[in-house]
Scaffold this motif. Structure first.
Motif, PDB file in Angstrom:
ATOM      1  N   SER A  84       0.823  -1.208   0.000  1.00 28.35           N
ATOM      2  CA  SER A  84       0.000   0.000   0.000  1.00 28.35           C
ATOM      3  C   SER A  84       0.858   1.259   0.000  1.00 28.35           C
ATOM      4  O   SER A  84       0.508   2.265  -0.619  1.00 28.35           O
ATOM      5  CB  SER A  84      -0.917  -0.009   1.225  1.00 28.35           C
ATOM      6  N   ASP A  85       2.023   1.199   0.690  1.00 32.14           N
ATOM      7  CA  ASP A  85       2.909   2.361   0.747  1.00 32.14           C
ATOM      8  C   ASP A  85       3.415   2.736  -0.641  1.00 32.14           C
ATOM      9  O   ASP A  85       3.558   3.923  -0.962  1.00 32.14           O
ATOM     10  CB  ASP A  85       4.091   2.050   1.676  1.00 32.14           C
ATOM     11  N   LEU A  86       3.680   1.738  -1.476  1.00 32.34           N
ATOM     12  CA  LEU A  86       4.129   2.038  -2.830  1.00 32.34           C
ATOM     13  C   LEU A  86       3.067   2.805  -3.608  1.00 32.34           C
ATOM     14  O   LEU A  86       3.379   3.760  -4.330  1.00 32.34           O
ATOM     15  CB  LEU A  86       4.474   0.737  -3.568  1.00 32.34           C
ATOM     16  N   ALA A  87       1.807   2.368  -3.454  1.00 34.29           N
ATOM     17  CA  ALA A  87       0.723   3.084  -4.130  1.00 34.29           C
ATOM     18  C   ALA A  87       0.612   4.507  -3.605  1.00 34.29           C
ATOM     19  O   ALA A  87       0.386   5.460  -4.367  1.00 34.29           O
ATOM     20  CB  ALA A  87      -0.584   2.327  -3.939  1.00 34.29           C
ATOM     21  N   ASP A  88       0.780   4.668  -2.280  1.00 32.74           N
ATOM     22  CA  ASP A  88       0.706   6.012  -1.690  1.00 32.74           C
ATOM     23  C   ASP A  88       1.843   6.888  -2.199  1.00 32.74           C
ATOM     24  O   ASP A  88       1.651   8.087  -2.479  1.00 32.74           O
ATOM     25  CB  ASP A  88       0.756   5.916  -0.162  1.00 32.74           C
ATOM     26  N   ARG A  89       3.035   6.312  -2.305  1.00 35.40           N
ATOM     27  CA  ARG A  89       4.180   7.090  -2.787  1.00 35.40           C
ATOM     28  C   ARG A  89       3.983   7.487  -4.254  1.00 35.40           C
ATOM     29  O   ARG A  89       4.362   8.582  -4.659  1.00 35.40           O
ATOM     30  CB  ARG A  89       5.473   6.291  -2.625  1.00 35.40           C
ATOM     31  N   ARG A  90       3.421   6.577  -5.044  1.00 39.70           N
ATOM     32  CA  ARG A  90       3.144   6.925  -6.438  1.00 39.70           C
ATOM     33  C   ARG A  90       2.139   8.076  -6.498  1.00 39.70           C
ATOM     34  O   ARG A  90       2.309   9.036  -7.267  1.00 39.70           O
ATOM     35  CB  ARG A  90       2.605   5.706  -7.180  1.00 39.70           C
ATOM     36  N   ALA A  91       1.095   7.992  -5.668  1.00 42.44           N
ATOM     37  CA  ALA A  91       0.101   9.061  -5.642  1.00 42.44           C
ATOM     38  C   ALA A  91       0.726  10.372  -5.177  1.00 42.44           C
ATOM     39  O   ALA A  91       0.422  11.447  -5.717  1.00 42.44           O
ATOM     40  CB  ALA A  91      -1.062   8.665  -4.722  1.00 42.44           C
ATOM     41  N   GLU A  92       1.621  10.297  -4.172  1.00 41.66           N
ATOM     42  CA  GLU A  92       2.273  11.506  -3.685  1.00 41.66           C
ATOM     43  C   GLU A  92       3.205  12.079  -4.759  1.00 41.66           C
ATOM     44  O   GLU A  92       3.297  13.304  -4.922  1.00 41.66           O
ATOM     45  CB  GLU A  92       3.061  11.208  -2.418  1.00 41.66           C
ATOM     46  N   HIS A  93       3.880  11.197  -5.481  1.00 36.77           N
ATOM     47  CA  HIS A  93       4.748  11.640  -6.574  1.00 36.77           C
ATOM     48  C   HIS A  93       3.942  12.431  -7.599  1.00 36.77           C
ATOM     49  O   HIS A  93       4.329  13.531  -8.012  1.00 36.77           O
ATOM     50  CB  HIS A  93       5.402  10.413  -7.228  1.00 36.77           C
ATOM     51  N   ASP A  94       2.805  11.881  -8.013  1.00 37.56           N
ATOM     52  CA  ASP A  94       1.961  12.579  -8.993  1.00 37.56           C
ATOM     53  C   ASP A  94       1.407  13.872  -8.407  1.00 37.56           C
ATOM     54  O   ASP A  94       1.303  14.889  -9.106  1.00 37.56           O
ATOM     55  CB  ASP A  94       0.807  11.666  -9.426  1.00 37.56           C
ATOM     56  N   SER A  95       1.058  13.818  -7.106  1.00 35.41           N
ATOM     57  CA  SER A  95       0.520  15.015  -6.462  1.00 35.41           C
ATOM     58  C   SER A  95       1.567  16.128  -6.404  1.00 35.41           C
ATOM     59  O   SER A  95       1.256  17.311  -6.633  1.00 35.41           O
ATOM     60  CB  SER A  95       0.034  14.662  -5.051  1.00 35.41           C
ATOM     61  N   GLU A  99       9.923   8.674 -15.480  1.00 39.56           N
ATOM     62  CA  GLU A  99       8.786   8.992 -16.314  1.00 39.56           C
ATOM     63  C   GLU A  99       7.559   8.331 -15.701  1.00 39.56           C
ATOM     64  O   GLU A  99       7.654   7.281 -15.053  1.00 39.56           O
ATOM     65  CB  GLU A  99       9.006   8.484 -17.741  1.00 39.56           C
ATOM     66  N   SER A 100       6.410   8.937 -15.890  1.00 39.48           N
ATOM     67  CA  SER A 100       5.195   8.438 -15.250  1.00 39.48           C
ATOM     68  C   SER A 100       4.926   6.986 -15.593  1.00 39.48           C
ATOM     69  O   SER A 100       4.649   6.156 -14.712  1.00 39.48           O
ATOM     70  CB  SER A 100       3.999   9.304 -15.655  1.00 39.48           C
ATOM     71  N   GLU A 101       5.024   6.639 -16.895  1.00 40.68           N
ATOM     72  CA  GLU A 101       4.735   5.273 -17.302  1.00 40.68           C
ATOM     73  C   GLU A 101       5.783   4.308 -16.757  1.00 40.68           C
ATOM     74  O   GLU A 101       5.467   3.196 -16.314  1.00 40.68           O
ATOM     75  CB  GLU A 101       4.667   5.174 -18.832  1.00 40.68           C
ATOM     76  N   THR A 102       7.055   4.732 -16.785  1.00 40.07           N
ATOM     77  CA  THR A 102       8.133   3.876 -16.284  1.00 40.07           C
ATOM     78  C   THR A 102       7.974   3.619 -14.792  1.00 40.07           C
ATOM     79  O   THR A 102       8.141   2.486 -14.316  1.00 40.07           O
ATOM     80  CB  THR A 102       9.499   4.527 -16.553  1.00 40.07           C
ATOM     81  N   LEU A 103       7.658   4.689 -14.053  1.00 40.92           N
ATOM     82  CA  LEU A 103       7.472   4.546 -12.611  1.00 40.92           C
ATOM     83  C   LEU A 103       6.308   3.616 -12.314  1.00 40.92           C
ATOM     84  O   LEU A 103       6.398   2.747 -11.438  1.00 40.92           O
ATOM     85  CB  LEU A 103       7.239   5.920 -11.976  1.00 40.92           C
ATOM     86  N   GLN A 104       5.204   3.791 -13.015  1.00 45.57           N
ATOM     87  CA  GLN A 104       4.040   2.944 -12.787  1.00 45.57           C
ATOM     88  C   GLN A 104       4.372   1.483 -13.065  1.00 45.57           C
ATOM     89  O   GLN A 104       3.981   0.584 -12.310  1.00 45.57           O
ATOM     90  CB  GLN A 104       2.871   3.397 -13.677  1.00 45.57           C
ATOM     91  N   ALA A 105       5.110   1.238 -14.165  1.00 47.09           N
ATOM     92  CA  ALA A 105       5.478  -0.134 -14.499  1.00 47.09           C
ATOM     93  C   ALA A 105       6.399  -0.739 -13.438  1.00 47.09           C
ATOM     94  O   ALA A 105       6.258  -1.909 -13.055  1.00 47.09           O
ATOM     95  CB  ALA A 105       6.156  -0.169 -15.869  1.00 47.09           C
ATOM     96  N   ARG A 106       7.340   0.079 -12.937  1.00 48.77           N
ATOM     97  CA  ARG A 106       8.280  -0.414 -11.919  1.00 48.77           C
ATOM     98  C   ARG A 106       7.551  -0.699 -10.611  1.00 48.77           C
ATOM     99  O   ARG A 106       7.824  -1.713  -9.949  1.00 48.77           O
ATOM    100  CB  ARG A 106       9.372   0.633 -11.703  1.00 48.77           C
ATOM    101  N   ILE A 107       6.636   0.177 -10.225  1.00 50.35           N
ATOM    102  CA  ILE A 107       5.857  -0.042  -8.995  1.00 50.35           C
ATOM    103  C   ILE A 107       5.020  -1.306  -9.139  1.00 50.35           C
ATOM    104  O   ILE A 107       4.924  -2.115  -8.202  1.00 50.35           O
ATOM    105  CB  ILE A 107       4.971   1.180  -8.705  1.00 50.35           C
ATOM    106  N   HIS A 108       4.408  -1.483 -10.293  1.00 55.65           N
ATOM    107  CA  HIS A 108       3.608  -2.689 -10.520  1.00 55.65           C
ATOM    108  C   HIS A 108       4.485  -3.941 -10.408  1.00 55.65           C
ATOM    109  O   HIS A 108       4.067  -4.963  -9.841  1.00 55.65           O
ATOM    110  CB  HIS A 108       2.959  -2.626 -11.901  1.00 55.65           C
TER     111      HIS A 108
END
Length: 481
Positions: free
Chosen positions: A354-365, A431-440
């Motif tokens: 869950s923390d990874l998802a939160d960090r991704r959301a904070e990154h975008d925010s 990059e947004s797509e790269t980060l999302q893929a790495r988090i996934h």
């Protein structure tokens, strides 16, 4: 959960990645009227226009226009300073997210997670294997004992309420006989009831105690397969009868003799037992004899059934039951330990997931807030450009109204502010797509480890249960189906 790479990683998850937030209203507008009044634009415009200043051929800003531009530039620099501070805050927050370090720590912790759980499983399995082996040895000892002694029945182990009742009977016999004897013996004792009680307690302890000892360690040997022990058990019955009768006759005669306050009572009791053992001189002495023999007989019979009739069989069965209970407790503890470790890993991995998802959301925010801030700064520069134009127009209109000569041609040119260009989304390393893929990808690693821990848990429970198959319980010397 023990200190592991996973627990240390979880502690970092619970710490915030930043400690402050930028304010929303950061670029307040300039008050045009106030600035115009502070710079006295109309007054200076008319005064200089009356003097024909600036010259019609003037191509550069005069001193009043220069002050206007300088005032606007000062405001632009102030706003840019605020922007730089806020951008640094956002940069710090982005740096604090440290995705690369987080990904590396998660991968290391995930790799150690299943290994640590396997180590816990192995520890529990080793403990259980030893306990199961001890239990198996005791089962074989019990079965060998049964085979050697021709026993086909299960052991009779007195436990719980029945055992308590049997012990209570013996204790009650001792108390009742002591109280009864103390009343009969008190009359002939110099110390009265207290002395009688002490003597009665001594006689009762010997009377009840001898019955118990001869029943448990003597008469029960009648059931033994060994002929010598059978003979010993047979002989213990008349020995018990003789001791019980002799002791209680002695007590009855002692009561007769001491009741007359004659000195040397003990010697007279021995003579009486030798010459006329049944010759009691008082009905109360006969009652004392009867009660003593009765209580001794009850204690003897009760003690016979206090343990298993076959000597040694009950004690062996008690050891076996204790070992079986210890093994069950250890198995239950091992399973509960694995459940606790599994659940703690589940919670930790899910929280990190869950923390990874939160960090991704904070990154975008952060990126969105930074872009909004840059947009506000661009709008503020537009405002400053319009403000500068209005201020120059105010000055120039006052100047033109007082002139007798033509104004400079540059009066018709609009004011243009020299802009500071800030990229809305500078490179952040991801990059947004790269980060999302790495988090996934990392979240998939966590998910796989959660499943891996659950598989290891199921396998461990099967291994624990298989111990009963590898080292099965036996019945009558053969594995129990």
């Amino acid at each position: 959960m023990p200190t592991t790479p996973l627990s240390r990683l979880l502690e970092t998850v619970k710490r915030p990645s930043h400690d402050r937030r930028p304010s929303i209203e950061v670029f307040p507008d300039l008050d045009v009227n106030r600035v115009a009044a502070d710079l006295q634009l109309e007054r200076f415009g008319k005064e200089r226009g009356g003097r024909g200043e600036p010259l019609t051929s003037s191509a550069t800003l005069d001193e009043v226009e220069a002050r206007i531009v300088e005032r606007v530039e000062q405001e632009k620099k102030r706003a840019h300073g605020i922007l730089e501070d806020e951008l640094q805050t956002y940069a710090d927050r982005l740096s604090a997210l440290d995705f690369e370090g987080r990904f590396s720590a998660i991968e290391q912790a995930a790799q150690a997670c299943v290994g640590t759980f396997k180590a816990e499983v192995a520890k529990g399995r080793d403990d259980l294997h030893g306990a199961r082996r001890d239990l198996k040895d005791l089962e074989e000892e019990r079965n060998t004992f049964k085979a050697d002694n021709g026993l086909r029945r299960s052991a009779r182990v007195q436990e719980g309420a029945i055992y308590f009742v049997k012990i209570s009977i013996i204790f009650t016999l001792l108390v009742v006989e002591t109280l009864a004897n103390s009343v009969f013996l008190a009359k002939g004792n110099e110390q009265g009831l207290v002395g009688g009680f002490v003597e009665a307690l001594s006689f009762s302890a010997i009377n009840i105690g001898s019955a118990i000892v001869l029943a448990v360690f003597g008469a029960r040997n009648l059931n033994h397969r060994n002929y010598f022990r059978k003979l010993f058990g047979l002989l213990s019955i008349p020995i018990y009868a003789g001791i019980a009768l002799a002791l209680n006759l002695a007590l009855a005669h002692y009561r007769d003799i001491t009741a007359t306050f004659i000195d040397g009572g003990a010697q007279l009791v021995l003579e009486k037992l030798s010459n006329d053992p049944l010759g009691l001189g008082d009905i109360r002495s006969a009652i004392l004899l009867f009660l003593g023999v009765l209580f001794s007989l009850i204690a003897f019979i009760d003690a016979l059934f206090l343990f298993d009739p076959y000597p040694g069989y009950g004690h062996l069965e008690q050891r076996l039951r204790k070992a079986r209970a210890d093994y069950s407790r250890k198995k239950e503890y091992a399973i509960d330990t694995l459940i606790d470790v599994r659940d703690s890993y589940d919670d930790a991995l899910k929280e990190i997931y869950s923390d990874l998802a939160d960090r991704r959301a904070e990154h975008d925010s952060i990126l969105a807030a930074r872009a909004r801030l840059v947009h506000l700064f661009d709008q503020h520069q537009n405002h400053l450009e319009r403000t500068g134009g209005v201020l120059l127009t105010t000055y120039r209109e006052a100047n033109v109204s007082a002139r007798t000569t033509k104004p400079p041609k540059r009066y018709t040119m609009p004011f243009q502010l020299e802009r500071i260009s800030i990229p809305a989304n500078p490179p952040t390393g991801w990059e947004s797509e790269t980060l999302q893929a790495r988090i996934h990808e990392i979240q998939q690693v966590l998910s796989d480890n959660i499943k891996g821990v659950h598989r290891e848990f199921d396998t461990a429970i099967d291994h624990y249960r298989q111990l009963d198959d590898l080292i099965p319980e036996t019945h009558n010397g053969a594995p129990q189906a």
